[in-house]
Design a protein around this motif. Structure first.
Motif, mmCIF file in Angstrom:
data_model
loop_
_atom_site.group_PDB
_atom_site.id
_atom_site.type_symbol
_atom_site.label_atom_id
_atom_site.label_comp_id
_atom_site.label_asym_id
_atom_site.label_seq_id
_atom_site.Cartn_x
_atom_site.Cartn_y
_atom_site.Cartn_z
ATOM 1 N N PRO A 22 0.819 -1.216 0.000
ATOM 2 C CA PRO A 22 0.000 0.000 0.000
ATOM 3 C C PRO A 22 0.857 1.273 0.000
ATOM 4 O O PRO A 22 1.922 1.315 0.619
ATOM 5 N N ASP A 23 0.365 2.297 -0.652
ATOM 6 C CA ASP A 23 1.092 3.567 -0.734
ATOM 7 C C ASP A 23 1.367 4.165 0.633
ATOM 8 O O ASP A 23 2.418 4.763 0.853
ATOM 9 N N ILE A 24 0.438 4.006 1.565
ATOM 10 C CA ILE A 24 0.634 4.570 2.900
ATOM 11 C C ILE A 24 1.830 3.930 3.592
ATOM 12 O O ILE A 24 2.599 4.602 4.277
ATOM 13 N N ILE A 25 2.029 2.632 3.385
ATOM 14 C CA ILE A 25 3.183 1.956 3.984
ATOM 15 C C ILE A 25 4.471 2.445 3.327
ATOM 16 O O ILE A 25 5.465 2.705 4.005
ATOM 17 N N LYS A 26 4.466 2.585 2.012
ATOM 18 C CA LYS A 26 5.644 3.119 1.323
ATOM 19 C C LYS A 26 6.005 4.494 1.876
ATOM 20 O O LYS A 26 7.165 4.777 2.171
ATOM 21 N N SER A 27 5.010 5.334 2.006
ATOM 22 C CA SER A 27 5.226 6.688 2.508
ATOM 23 C C SER A 27 5.786 6.670 3.931
ATOM 24 O O SER A 27 6.733 7.392 4.256
ATOM 25 N N ASN A 28 5.220 5.834 4.772
ATOM 26 C CA ASN A 28 5.681 5.749 6.159
ATOM 27 C C ASN A 28 7.105 5.196 6.260
ATOM 28 O O ASN A 28 7.900 5.664 7.072
ATOM 29 N N ILE A 29 7.427 4.221 5.439
ATOM 30 C CA ILE A 29 8.783 3.657 5.449
ATOM 31 C C ILE A 29 9.790 4.705 4.982
ATOM 32 O O ILE A 29 10.869 4.846 5.577
ATOM 33 N N LEU A 30 9.447 5.444 3.952
ATOM 34 C CA LEU A 30 10.343 6.516 3.491
ATOM 35 C C LEU A 30 10.521 7.579 4.570
ATOM 36 O O LEU A 30 11.616 8.120 4.747
ATOM 37 N N PHE A 31 9.460 7.883 5.289
ATOM 38 C CA PHE A 31 9.555 8.824 6.398
ATOM 39 C C PHE A 31 10.537 8.317 7.456
ATOM 40 O O PHE A 31 11.415 9.051 7.911
ATOM 41 N N LEU A 32 10.410 7.046 7.840
ATOM 42 C CA LEU A 32 11.276 6.476 8.877
ATOM 43 C C LEU A 32 12.724 6.369 8.434
ATOM 44 O O LEU A 32 13.638 6.410 9.270
#
Length: 123
Positions: A22-32
């Motif tokens: 999911p895009d939200i997981i990609k976004s969160n991983i990039l944030f971390l």
């Protein structure tokens, strides 16, 4: 890569996302990703955050950071909380966009990630 690892007797893993990440997981991983590298002279604060979260159970990121206001500016604590999430010491909900109002607790996000990635160990 395999030759170099074999030559030096190193082990490694290949991590690949499944097709439906999911895009939200990609976004969160990039944030971390931005918080993986430890900051200098923060070990005592990191330990104190971990100790505090064990007593508070679940709290928002901003509430946890502000609980240190008597000792240090809470804005100095925020990146340390995200560092602990990125290194697997603290857990947040991966399916919601990370922000200061994310609930944080002891644990890690690895279990949630496992359903979205393949991990292949190599020796």
């Amino acid at each position: 890569m395999p030759y170099l690892c074999e030559k030096n007797n190193w082990e490694y893993s290949i991590v690949t996302p499944k097709e439906n990440l999911p895009d939200i997981i990609k976004s969160n991983i990039l944030f971390l990703w931005n918080f993986l590298k430890p900051r200098k002279n923060t070990e005592s604060w990191l330990r104190e955050i971990e100790e505090k979260i064990t007593y508070l159970d679940e709290i928002t990121v901003i509430e946890l950071a502000k609980s240190f206001s008597g000792k240090i500016d809470y804005r100095a604590i925020l990146p340390l909380i995200w560092h602990l999430v990125s290194t697997g010491k603290l857990q947040v909900n991966l399916m919601k966009k990370f922000d200061q109002y994310s609930d944080v607790k002891m644990g890690n996000i690895q279990q949630t990630l496992q359903e979205y990635i393949y991990l292949e160990d190599r020796k």
